[in-house]
Design a protein around this motif. Sequence first.
Motif, PDB file in Angstrom:
ATOM      1  N   ASN A   1      -7.430  40.058  17.363  1.00 13.04           N
ATOM      2  CA  ASN A   1      -8.287  39.243  17.137  1.00 13.04           C
ATOM      3  C   ASN A   1      -8.523  38.052  18.122  1.00 13.04           C
ATOM      4  O   ASN A   1     -10.203  38.239  18.951  1.00 13.04           O
ATOM      5  CB  ASN A   1      -8.606  38.497  15.671  1.00 13.04           C
ATOM      6  CG  ASN A   1      -8.917  39.172  14.465  1.00 13.04           C
ATOM      7  OD1 ASN A   1      -9.610  39.867  14.633  1.00 13.04           O
ATOM      8  ND2 ASN A   1      -7.676  38.846  13.760  1.00 13.04           N
TER       9      ASN A   1
ATOM     10  N   ALA B   1     -10.471  40.654  20.372  1.00 16.65           N
ATOM     11  CA  ALA B   1     -11.881  41.275  19.825  1.00 16.65           C
ATOM     12  C   ALA B   1     -12.722  40.666  20.163  1.00 16.65           C
ATOM     13  O   ALA B   1     -13.880  40.311  20.933  1.00 16.65           O
ATOM     14  CB  ALA B   1     -12.018  41.519  18.141  1.00 16.65           C
ATOM     15  N   GLY B   2     -12.475  39.030  19.881  1.00 16.93           N
ATOM     16  CA  GLY B   2     -13.633  37.766  20.800  1.00 16.93           C
ATOM     17  C   GLY B   2     -13.420  38.316  21.794  1.00 16.93           C
ATOM     18  O   GLY B   2     -14.023  37.816  22.529  1.00 16.93           O
TER      19      GLY B   2
ATOM     20  N   SER C   1      -8.058  35.410  11.787  1.00 10.55           N
ATOM     21  CA  SER C   1      -8.681  36.147  12.089  1.00 10.55           C
ATOM     22  C   SER C   1      -9.605  35.278  12.746  1.00 10.55           C
ATOM     23  O   SER C   1     -10.507  35.708  13.887  1.00 10.55           O
ATOM     24  CB  SER C   1      -9.685  37.361  11.349  1.00 10.55           C
ATOM     25  OG  SER C   1     -10.008  36.992   9.832  1.00 10.55           O
TER      26      SER C   1
ATOM     27  N   ASP D   1      -8.944  33.180  15.367  1.00 11.30           N
ATOM     28  CA  ASP D   1      -8.645  34.007  16.577  1.00 11.30           C
ATOM     29  C   ASP D   1      -9.765  34.591  17.624  1.00 11.30           C
ATOM     30  O   ASP D   1      -9.380  34.627  18.343  1.00 11.30           O
ATOM     31  CB  ASP D   1      -7.589  35.397  16.803  1.00 11.30           C
ATOM     32  CG  ASP D   1      -5.860  34.403  15.879  1.00 11.30           C
ATOM     33  OD1 ASP D   1      -5.432  33.691  16.029  1.00 11.30           O
ATOM     34  OD2 ASP D   1      -5.304  35.459  15.278  1.00 11.30           O
ATOM     35  N   ARG D   2     -10.496  34.580  16.337  1.00 12.07           N
ATOM     36  CA  ARG D   2     -11.866  35.178  17.483  1.00 12.07           C
ATOM     37  C   ARG D   2     -12.553  34.479  18.480  1.00 12.07           C
ATOM     38  O   ARG D   2     -13.138  34.663  19.406  1.00 12.07           O
ATOM     39  CB  ARG D   2     -12.727  36.093  16.486  1.00 12.07           C
ATOM     40  CG  ARG D   2     -12.360  37.194  15.859  1.00 12.07           C
ATOM     41  CD  ARG D   2     -12.599  37.694  14.729  1.00 12.07           C
ATOM     42  NE  ARG D   2     -12.344  38.594  13.701  1.00 12.07           N
ATOM     43  CZ  ARG D   2     -12.529  39.498  12.510  1.00 12.07           C
ATOM     44  NH1 ARG D   2     -14.101  38.554  12.295  1.00 12.07           N
ATOM     45  NH2 ARG D   2     -12.367  40.427  12.489  1.00 12.07           N
TER      46      ARG D   2
ATOM     47  N   CYS E   1     -13.033  34.344  22.396  1.00 10.30           N
ATOM     48  CA  CYS E   1     -14.307  34.091  22.684  1.00 10.30           C
ATOM     49  C   CYS E   1     -14.043  32.731  24.216  1.00 10.30           C
ATOM     50  O   CYS E   1     -15.228  33.419  25.301  1.00 10.30           O
ATOM     51  CB  CYS E   1     -15.075  33.298  21.357  1.00 10.30           C
ATOM     52  SG  CYS E   1     -17.089  33.887  22.269  1.00 10.30           S
TER      53      CYS E   1
ATOM     54  N   ILE F   1     -19.288  36.357  14.784  1.00  4.33           N
ATOM     55  CA  ILE F   1     -17.446  35.668  14.101  1.00  4.33           C
ATOM     56  C   ILE F   1     -17.440  37.418  13.734  1.00  4.33           C
ATOM     57  O   ILE F   1     -16.083  37.668  13.371  1.00  4.33           O
ATOM     58  CB  ILE F   1     -16.315  34.665  13.316  1.00  4.33           C
ATOM     59  CG1 ILE F   1     -17.057  34.158  11.499  1.00  4.33           C
ATOM     60  CG2 ILE F   1     -16.464  34.078  14.498  1.00  4.33           C
ATOM     61  CD1 ILE F   1     -17.099  35.585  10.651  1.00  4.33           C
ATOM     62  N   ASN F   2     -18.525  37.710  12.635  1.00  2.00           N
ATOM     63  CA  ASN F   2     -18.369  38.852  12.230  1.00  2.00           C
ATOM     64  C   ASN F   2     -19.948  39.789  11.743  1.00  2.00           C
ATOM     65  O   ASN F   2     -20.925  38.803  12.708  1.00  2.00           O
ATOM     66  CB  ASN F   2     -18.273  38.699  10.762  1.00  2.00           C
ATOM     67  CG  ASN F   2     -18.469  38.463   9.687  1.00  2.00           C
ATOM     68  OD1 ASN F   2     -19.513  37.443  10.067  1.00  2.00           O
ATOM     69  ND2 ASN F   2     -18.075  38.318   8.277  1.00  2.00           N
TER      70      ASN F   2
ATOM     71  N   VAL G   1     -18.060  40.989  15.839  1.00  2.82           N
ATOM     72  CA  VAL G   1     -17.060  41.848  15.313  1.00  2.82           C
ATOM     73  C   VAL G   1     -16.508  42.684  14.314  1.00  2.82           C
ATOM     74  O   VAL G   1     -17.262  41.551  13.050  1.00  2.82           O
ATOM     75  CB  VAL G   1     -15.956  40.543  15.390  1.00  2.82           C
ATOM     76  CG1 VAL G   1     -14.058  41.397  15.223  1.00  2.82           C
ATOM     77  CG2 VAL G   1     -15.763  39.802  16.953  1.00  2.82           C
TER      78      VAL G   1
END
Length: 308
Positions: free
Chosen positions: A126, A129-130, A157, A160-161, A165, A211-212, A236
């Motif tokens: 994650n 991903a961020g 998650s 962490d993202r 970022c 975040i999503n 994400v």
Amino acid sequence: MATFTLCSLVLAAQELPRGAALQSLGMSISSLENPFFVALVKGAEQQARRYNPTVKVTTLANEYSLDKQIAHLERFTAERVDLILLNAADAVKVEPAVQAARAAGIVVVAVDVAANGVHATVMTDNLQAGEQACQYLAQALSGQGKVIIQSGPQVSSVTDRVAGCHMALKHFPGITVLTDKGDGKGSRWGGQQLMQQHLKQYPRIDGVFTINDRQAIGTDLAARKAGLKRLVITSVDGAPDIEQALQQPSFIVASASQSPRLMAERAVSVGFELMQGKRPAKSLILMEPTLVTRENLARYKGWNDAGK
């Protein structure tokens, strides 16, 4: 000379490899309304049935409630399931219930988010991903602008993202982060409400990282309703909804994709191997995200593609 308590000896005995068949699987996940978790559950069920076509699978949604999740784990422990997949509501406070399950001889594998005390964890990287999503965001803004980092439920998650970022944006001195606070609840409604608040609070917003994908879609809806002419949104997940958003006019330009199906399949496989006494080389297994954009969308296989 090392000394051992009776409790530690009992725990050690219960941790011995059993080599048993997978007769029952219990899953405590965040939500059955989120397509991500629906795909995750499907992947886990399919993998479990590869080991045993008649395996009993019990899936319970905790709705990010620690109390509900602890009740789930207590139920699975009382039922003596063989394997638990845990999507932790609180990585730290869930540990006593995890340890109780382990003491009963149950293998516990965390999936999607971290959890203390588990045998192993399988999740997307994650941080990466961020970082992927926010690097693309900064580049889309040509390295200049005012950005909001839209957070969510404080599970690993999400944190962490957000950290990923920040890692990406620190390389762009022309980017100003207005805020990284605010919980969009991981939902479309939450993203919409949070964006509405931010639009009232900040006279200029050039970009948003959510975040999503569900929050991204809500954020996009709020921005368009407010009459914004230009905004860049990244997120994400790589969810089916984001595929549609990338095909249509919207402010959403990219999402760091993860595969809930493959994540769950891997988690069940790791759990089954642990049941056979085979420990993974690493207890933390990170799956690499892939950035999905308008440019590469045609090549994206998506969550529901078994070959992904």
